[in-house]
Design a protein around this motif. Structure first.
Motif, PDB file in Angstrom:
ATOM      1  N   UNK A 177       0.865  -1.183   0.000  1.00 44.99           N
ATOM      2  CA  UNK A 177       0.000   0.000   0.000  1.00 44.99           C
ATOM      3  C   UNK A 177       0.898   1.228   0.000  1.00 44.99           C
ATOM      4  N   UNK A 178       0.710   2.086  -1.015  1.00 49.05           N
ATOM      5  CA  UNK A 178       1.587   3.260  -1.157  1.00 49.05           C
ATOM      6  C   UNK A 178       1.477   4.223   0.011  1.00 49.05           C
ATOM      7  N   UNK A 179       0.304   4.229   0.667  1.00 47.64           N
ATOM      8  CA  UNK A 179       0.096   5.188   1.754  1.00 47.64           C
ATOM      9  C   UNK A 179       0.455   4.604   3.122  1.00 47.64           C
ATOM     10  N   UNK A 180       1.188   3.508   3.134  1.00 46.44           N
ATOM     11  CA  UNK A 180       1.496   2.839   4.387  1.00 46.44           C
ATOM     12  C   UNK A 180       3.006   2.628   4.513  1.00 46.44           C
ATOM     13  N   UNK A 181       3.548   3.025   5.665  1.00 48.52           N
ATOM     14  CA  UNK A 181       4.979   2.790   5.924  1.00 48.52           C
ATOM     15  C   UNK A 181       5.102   2.188   7.321  1.00 48.52           C
ATOM     16  N   UNK A 182       6.013   1.247   7.497  1.00 51.24           N
ATOM     17  CA  UNK A 182       6.243   0.680   8.823  1.00 51.24           C
ATOM     18  C   UNK A 182       7.677   1.015   9.231  1.00 51.24           C
ATOM     19  N   UNK A 183       7.814   1.550  10.423  1.00 50.69           N
ATOM     20  CA  UNK A 183       9.154   1.860  10.923  1.00 50.69           C
ATOM     21  C   UNK A 183       9.820   0.571  11.397  1.00 50.69           C
ATOM     22  N   UNK A 184      11.026   0.339  10.883  1.00 47.70           N
ATOM     23  CA  UNK A 184      11.768  -0.872  11.261  1.00 47.70           C
ATOM     24  C   UNK A 184      12.023  -0.869  12.773  1.00 47.70           C
ATOM     25  N   UNK A 185      12.383   0.294  13.316  1.00 49.16           N
ATOM     26  CA  UNK A 185      12.674   0.398  14.755  1.00 49.16           C
ATOM     27  C   UNK A 185      11.428   0.024  15.569  1.00 49.16           C
ATOM     28  N   UNK A 186      10.263   0.523  15.143  1.00 49.25           N
ATOM     29  CA  UNK A 186       9.013   0.189  15.850  1.00 49.25           C
ATOM     30  C   UNK A 186       8.783  -1.319  15.847  1.00 49.25           C
ATOM     31  N   UNK A 295      -9.540  -3.841  -5.220  1.00 52.35           N
ATOM     32  CA  UNK A 295      -9.510  -2.683  -6.120  1.00 52.35           C
ATOM     33  C   UNK A 295      -9.252  -1.392  -5.331  1.00 52.35           C
ATOM     34  N   UNK A 296      -8.007  -1.183  -4.933  1.00 50.44           N
ATOM     35  CA  UNK A 296      -7.644  -0.023  -4.124  1.00 50.44           C
ATOM     36  C   UNK A 296      -6.546   0.738  -4.870  1.00 50.44           C
ATOM     37  N   UNK A 297      -6.806   2.019  -5.149  1.00 49.33           N
ATOM     38  CA  UNK A 297      -5.845   2.820  -5.931  1.00 49.33           C
ATOM     39  C   UNK A 297      -4.507   2.956  -5.214  1.00 49.33           C
ATOM     40  N   UNK A 298      -4.505   2.746  -3.896  1.00 44.75           N
ATOM     41  CA  UNK A 298      -3.263   2.874  -3.127  1.00 44.75           C
ATOM     42  C   UNK A 298      -2.384   1.630  -3.159  1.00 44.75           C
ATOM     43  N   UNK A 299      -2.917   0.577  -3.756  1.00 45.58           N
ATOM     44  CA  UNK A 299      -2.149  -0.669  -3.756  1.00 45.58           C
ATOM     45  C   UNK A 299      -1.233  -0.732  -4.985  1.00 45.58           C
ATOM     46  N   UNK A 300       0.069  -0.820  -4.731  1.00 44.82           N
ATOM     47  CA  UNK A 300       1.035  -0.985  -5.824  1.00 44.82           C
ATOM     48  C   UNK A 300       1.415  -2.454  -5.927  1.00 44.82           C
ATOM     49  N   UNK A 301       1.418  -2.998  -7.148  1.00 50.37           N
ATOM     50  CA  UNK A 301       1.824  -4.401  -7.318  1.00 50.37           C
ATOM     51  C   UNK A 301       2.857  -4.479  -8.449  1.00 50.37           C
ATOM     52  N   UNK A 302       4.011  -4.999  -8.117  1.00 51.14           N
ATOM     53  CA  UNK A 302       5.113  -5.099  -9.067  1.00 51.14           C
ATOM     54  C   UNK A 302       5.407  -6.568  -9.370  1.00 51.14           C
ATOM     55  N   UNK A 303       5.990  -6.784 -10.540  1.00 49.33           N
ATOM     56  CA  UNK A 303       6.547  -8.108 -10.839  1.00 49.33           C
ATOM     57  C   UNK A 303       8.055  -7.939 -10.953  1.00 49.33           C
ATOM     58  N   UNK A 304       8.776  -8.822 -10.310  1.00 52.61           N
ATOM     59  CA  UNK A 304      10.238  -8.728 -10.353  1.00 52.61           C
ATOM     60  C   UNK A 304      10.799 -10.139 -10.450  1.00 52.61           C
ATOM     61  N   UNK A 305      12.098 -10.199 -10.680  1.00 49.90           N
ATOM     62  CA  UNK A 305      12.795 -11.480 -10.761  1.00 49.90           C
ATOM     63  C   UNK A 305      13.819 -11.553  -9.634  1.00 49.90           C
ATOM     64  N   UNK A 306      14.107 -12.743  -9.158  1.00 47.48           N
ATOM     65  CA  UNK A 306      15.219 -12.873  -8.224  1.00 47.48           C
ATOM     66  C   UNK A 306      16.500 -12.707  -9.040  1.00 47.48           C
ATOM     67  N   UNK A 307      17.465 -11.947  -8.516  1.00 42.80           N
ATOM     68  CA  UNK A 307      18.715 -11.729  -9.257  1.00 42.80           C
ATOM     69  C   UNK A 307      19.920 -12.071  -8.387  1.00 42.80           C
ATOM     70  N   UNK A 308      21.033 -12.247  -9.044  1.00 42.42           N
ATOM     71  CA  UNK A 308      22.237 -12.694  -8.336  1.00 42.42           C
ATOM     72  C   UNK A 308      23.299 -11.595  -8.266  1.00 42.42           C
TER      73      UNK A 308
END
Ligand code: ATP
Length: 315
Positions: A177-186, A295-308
């Motif tokens: 979700x583009x409008x959501x961030x989680x703090x690693x420290x939290x 169907x949420x405009x804030x949801x980003x979905x990517x396709x990627x490959x594992x790389x070395x």
């Protein structure tokens, strides 16, 4: 005339993240399996002839001041090599941000790793991989991995790396979700509060448990190329604190898992969630199904490959 460089800095996902206990330095002792993916930032380094470094980045969540991890990496190089800074001068660092920010994908760490490599080249330092790794560890736990990339077991704070044979021919659906961030420290603090009784605290105990996990089932599945098992053995302790706090991430994870693929997991401290796939077609199908289900405009979905690869030079 000094050269400019463009570097590619791939994001990482966690195939495995286990919290072992507390370390004397206040960090957590971890066992992780880290994996580079093809989603990457592009970092341009251009000698500016000034006595300063400057950061340029259009992304609204990324600072352009001294708090940017890329800037901190440049400052570290300046401290370590003052004579080279005096000879060659500062660098303009332009970050093309493609990796979602505060997503558990180590975007900032990847940028810092790229700056170490870039300044090493511009100042003609000729640092060894080991020397670069030592500098990277001073900047953050994920930076050494971002430098070398591929598939690796990370222990300690995450900075001690052991390579495993690369995972090849896997694809990935990655959602956030583009409008959501989680703090690693939290995430880590909350985990400590809730699960402190499970922590191993003595040095000896930590060493013992770390050895056991090293020969763990997921490593074995990766080595033996048992794809179905790899998917089933994905693990992330931080899901236990992030998913209850962010119900829409939990729901996203459930939805993605239902759509198939080898396995679904949150990456790092989240909130990005990924599904491992055996083919591009499968990833494409899952991406389409998740978009239809949420169907949420804030949801980003990517396709990627594992790389070395870790940091690489584009030009
Ligand atoms: P990790 O998985 O290593 O915990 P992350 O992917 O969760 O990292 P980042 O994208 O690295 O998180 O960003 C964390 C925070 O750091 C953001 O809130 C951002 O403002 C700040 N930051 C500083 N420098 C950068 C950078 N170069 N790129 C992205 N974020 C940066």
């Amino acid at each position: 005339m000094q050269h400019s460089y463009t570097l590619l800095a791939p994001a990482k996902i966690n195939l495995y993240l286990e919290i072992i206990g507390d370390r004397p330095d206040g960090f957590h002792e971890l066992v992780m399996i880290l994996q580079s993916i093809s989603l990457c930032d592009r970092i341009k380094l251009h000698p500016n002839g000034r006595e300063q470094f400057r950061i340029f980045c259009q992304h609204e969540q990324v600072p352009s001041d001294q708090t940017n991890l890329a800037y901190k990496a440049a400052q570290l190089m300046r401290q370590q090599f003052p004579q080279h800074f005096a000879n060659y001068g500062g660098v303009d660092i332009t970050i093309e941000k493609n990796i979602p920010v505060a997503a558990g994908l180590a975007g900032g760490s990847a940028n810092a790793a790229a700056v170490l490599v870039g300044i090493d080249l511009i100042w003609k330092l000729g640092l060894t991989h080991h020397e670069l790794q030592t500098l990277a560890a001073q900047l953050g736990s994920d930076v050494p991995f971002c430098l070398s990339g591929g598939t690796a077991i990370a222990t300690g704070r995450g900075e001690k790396l052991g390579s495993i044979q690369p995972l090849e021919n896997f694809w990935l659906v990655l959602a956030k979700y583009n409008n959501l961030a989680v703090s690693t420290a939290w995430a880590y603090q909350t985990y400590r509060q809730q699960f402190y009784d499970t922590y191993t605290r003595s040095r000896q105990g930590i060493d013992q448990r770390t050895k056991q996990v090293h020969s763990g089932p997921l490593v074995s599945a990766i080595i033996h190329k048992e794809n179905a098992k790899i998917g089933q053995l994905l693990h992330n302790d931080l899901e236990k604190v992030v998913l209850p706090e962010y119900p829409n991430v939990a729901q996203l994870r459930e939805t993605m898992q239902r759509m198939g693929g080898l396995g679904t997991m949150m990456s790092g401290s989240g909130p990005s969630v990924f599904t491992l796939c055996e083919s591009f077609e499968q990833a494409k199908q899952i991406q389409k199904s998740v978009f239809e289900a949420i169907p949420d405009a804030n949801l980003g979905i990517w396709i990627a490959q594992l790389v070395n690869t870790g940091i690489s030079i584009q030009s």
